[in-house]
Design a protein around this motif. Structure first.
Motif, short mmCIF file in Angstrom:
data_model
loop_
_atom_site.label_atom_id
_atom_site.label_comp_id
_atom_site.label_asym_id
_atom_site.label_seq_id
_atom_site.Cartn_x
_atom_site.Cartn_y
_atom_site.Cartn_z
N SER A 66 1.19 -1.23 -0.15
CA SER A 66 0.07 -0.12 -0.15
C SER A 66 1.39 1.29 -0.10
CB SER A 66 -0.70 -0.22 0.87
OG SER A 66 -2.08 0.90 0.85
N THR A 67 0.65 2.44 0.76
CA THR A 67 0.85 3.54 0.52
C THR A 67 0.67 4.68 2.25
OG1 THR A 67 0.96 4.01 -2.34
CG2 THR A 67 1.11 5.52 -0.43
N GLY A 68 1.97 4.88 2.46
CA GLY A 68 1.01 6.14 4.03
C GLY A 68 2.56 6.15 4.36
N PHE A 69 2.51 6.08 5.20
CA PHE A 69 3.96 6.70 6.31
C PHE A 69 3.66 5.84 7.48
CE2 PHE A 69 0.42 10.32 5.00
CZ PHE A 69 2.03 11.22 4.54
N LEU A 70 5.75 5.05 7.42
CA LEU A 70 6.04 4.69 8.83
C LEU A 70 6.08 5.12 10.38
CD1 LEU A 70 6.22 3.17 6.41
CD2 LEU A 70 8.82 2.35 7.16
N ILE A 71 5.48 4.98 11.20
CA ILE A 71 5.90 5.48 12.28
C ILE A 71 6.69 4.72 13.55
CG2 ILE A 71 3.80 7.07 12.17
CD1 ILE A 71 1.92 4.70 13.86
N THR A 72 6.61 5.32 14.86
CA THR A 72 7.47 4.40 15.62
C THR A 72 6.86 4.61 17.37
OG1 THR A 72 9.41 6.19 16.36
CG2 THR A 72 10.12 5.17 14.06
N SER A 73 7.50 3.94 17.67
CA SER A 73 6.47 3.59 19.37
C SER A 73 7.55 4.98 20.33
CB SER A 73 6.93 3.12 20.04
OG SER A 73 8.01 2.32 20.21
N MET A 74 8.54 5.83 19.10
CA MET A 74 9.44 6.95 19.88
C MET A 74 8.93 7.88 19.52
SD MET A 74 12.62 4.37 20.12
CE MET A 74 14.24 5.92 20.55
N ASN A 75 7.72 8.60 18.94
CA ASN A 75 6.64 9.75 18.65
C ASN A 75 7.66 9.66 17.31
OD1 ASN A 75 4.83 11.38 18.93
ND2 ASN A 75 6.18 12.98 19.67
N ASP A 76 8.44 9.25 15.96
CA ASP A 76 8.89 9.37 14.76
C ASP A 76 7.31 9.36 13.65
OD1 ASP A 76 11.10 9.47 15.41
OD2 ASP A 76 11.64 7.65 16.51
N VAL A 77 7.80 10.16 12.57
CA VAL A 77 6.78 9.48 11.77
C VAL A 77 7.93 9.96 10.29
CG1 VAL A 77 5.90 11.60 12.13
CG2 VAL A 77 4.26 10.10 10.15
N SER A 78 7.95 8.57 9.50
CA SER A 78 8.46 9.70 7.97
C SER A 78 7.34 10.26 6.70
CB SER A 78 8.46 7.88 7.59
OG SER A 78 7.42 7.42 7.18
N TYR A 268 2.86 2.60 21.61
CA TYR A 268 2.37 3.06 21.02
C TYR A 268 1.30 4.44 21.35
CZ TYR A 268 5.04 1.36 16.87
OH TYR A 268 5.92 1.67 16.19
N MET A 269 0.33 4.06 21.79
CA MET A 269 -0.53 5.22 22.49
C MET A 269 -0.02 5.69 24.00
SD MET A 269 -2.64 1.75 24.98
CE MET A 269 -2.97 0.51 23.72
N GLY A 270 -1.25 6.70 24.24
CA GLY A 270 -0.31 7.96 25.59
C GLY A 270 -0.67 7.16 26.53
N THR A 271 -0.08 7.84 28.11
CA THR A 271 -0.07 7.06 29.10
C THR A 271 -1.96 6.79 29.66
OG1 THR A 271 0.18 8.05 31.80
CG2 THR A 271 -0.99 9.34 29.89
N VAL A 272 -2.04 5.92 30.13
CA VAL A 272 -3.45 5.74 30.99
C VAL A 272 -3.53 6.24 32.53
CG1 VAL A 272 -2.75 3.63 28.97
CG2 VAL A 272 -2.06 3.03 31.66
N GLU A 273 -2.50 6.88 32.84
CA GLU A 273 -2.95 6.78 34.16
C GLU A 273 -3.64 7.94 34.05
OE1 GLU A 273 -1.08 6.44 36.67
OE2 GLU A 273 -0.34 4.90 35.05
N GLY A 274 -4.73 8.84 35.52
CA GLY A 274 -5.64 9.42 35.81
C GLY A 274 -7.54 8.89 35.44
#
Length: 286
Positions: A66-78, A268-274
């Motif tokens: 397919s087509t698109g963008f690569l992402i990482t769990s360290m907040n990177d995006v290609s 990949y997801m943000g904090t679950v605190e709160g």
């Protein structure tokens, strides 16, 4: 030895790919009255789909494109990738409202850039873009191997199978190609690591740019176990299919041997605190 049936099928696929990419795409989207392309964006997408159809014949059937963008769990995006080869069984559907797709690097098996005619400067720009994308292979905080050819752990610094293969497919390199294998490194920015450089460049009109290992055998890896591989430029002579066949063989090797990692969503997801929690209380026996 070879198999006549497979060889005939491959040559047919190559011929269809060359014709569609080089001639049909331009005939469909070129406006002779205006002397330019109509709908250049659609023209690019049309060529990308032609490449996907060709690659499907060369990669394992378990993979998708397919087509698109690569992402990482360290907040990177290609930057946007023209072609992304991925494992659909292990890839969550990360998608924006406008249908842009995002792929976790852990389950990507190859990335391709699709171009028309490239000047030397444009060629260098494309190579560096692919190198930045491949570098995201190492941006994994807690790698968990699901499949790997060897029994070693995740080690992208020494094992090229842990890195996402990158390829460039174009119509033509529009500059002097004499000595290309000698000056190709000059086109990369100084901070690009050897292991992050392209795996293959397929120019339909010119030939194939890949590597050779220490024994002089064909290779599609720029570095293996810390050892730099030498660049090899192969061009057609009496056999117009020669560089395409070498590309086909290496394409299968690159995708079959690629390490598959588990895309841990909790990273990949943000904090679950709160939030608040309530647990069932175990009743004590009297």
């Amino acid at each position: 030895m070879s198999n006549d049936i497979f060889d005939a099928l491959l040559r047919e696929k190559i011929s269809v790919f060359k014709s569609a990419f080089s001639t049909l795409a331009t005939e469909v989207f070129f406006n002779p009255e205006a002397g330019r392309l109509r709908h250049s964006g659609e023209y690019g997408m049309y060529r990308e789909n032609i490449v996907k159809d060709f690659l499907r014949f060369l990669i394992p059937g378990s993979l998708d494109l397919s087509t698109g963008f690569l992402i990482t769990s360290m907040n990177d995006v290609s930057t946007q990738c023209d072609v992304v080869v991925f494992d659909p069984r292990m890839t969550p559907l990360f998608q924006e409202g406008d249908r842009h797709r995002f792929y976790p690097v852990e389950t990507v098996f190859c990335v391709a850039e699709v171009k028309s005619t490239l000047s030397r400067a444009e060629f260098g720009k494309s190579l560096n873009k692919l190198a930045r994308t491949k570098a995201l292979s190492e941006r994994i905080s807690h790698p968990r191997v699901l499949y790997k050819q060897s029994h070693t752990g995740f080690d992208p610094l020494h094992d090229p199978h842990d890195l996402i293969p990158t390829i460039l497919i174009c119509q033509k390199l529009d500059f002097k190609l004499e000595g290309l294998a000698l000056f190709i490194d000059e086109l990369y920015e100084p901070d690009v690591e050897q292991r992050h450089k392209h795996n293959m460049v397929l120019s339909i009109e010119d030939g194939l740019l890949a590597y050779i290992d220490q024994a002089g055998r064909d290779s599609a890896y720029p570095e293996v176990a810390g050892q730099r591989q030498l660049v090899r430029f192969q061009w057609p002579d009496t056999n117009p299919f020669s560089h395409f066949k070498s590309f086909a063989a290496s394409m299968l090797i690159l995708t079959v041997n690629k390490t598959l990692l588990y895309p841990e969503l909790s990273f990949y997801m943000g904090t679950v605190e709160g939030g608040k929690k309530q647990d069932q209380v175990r009743l004590m026996e009297p």
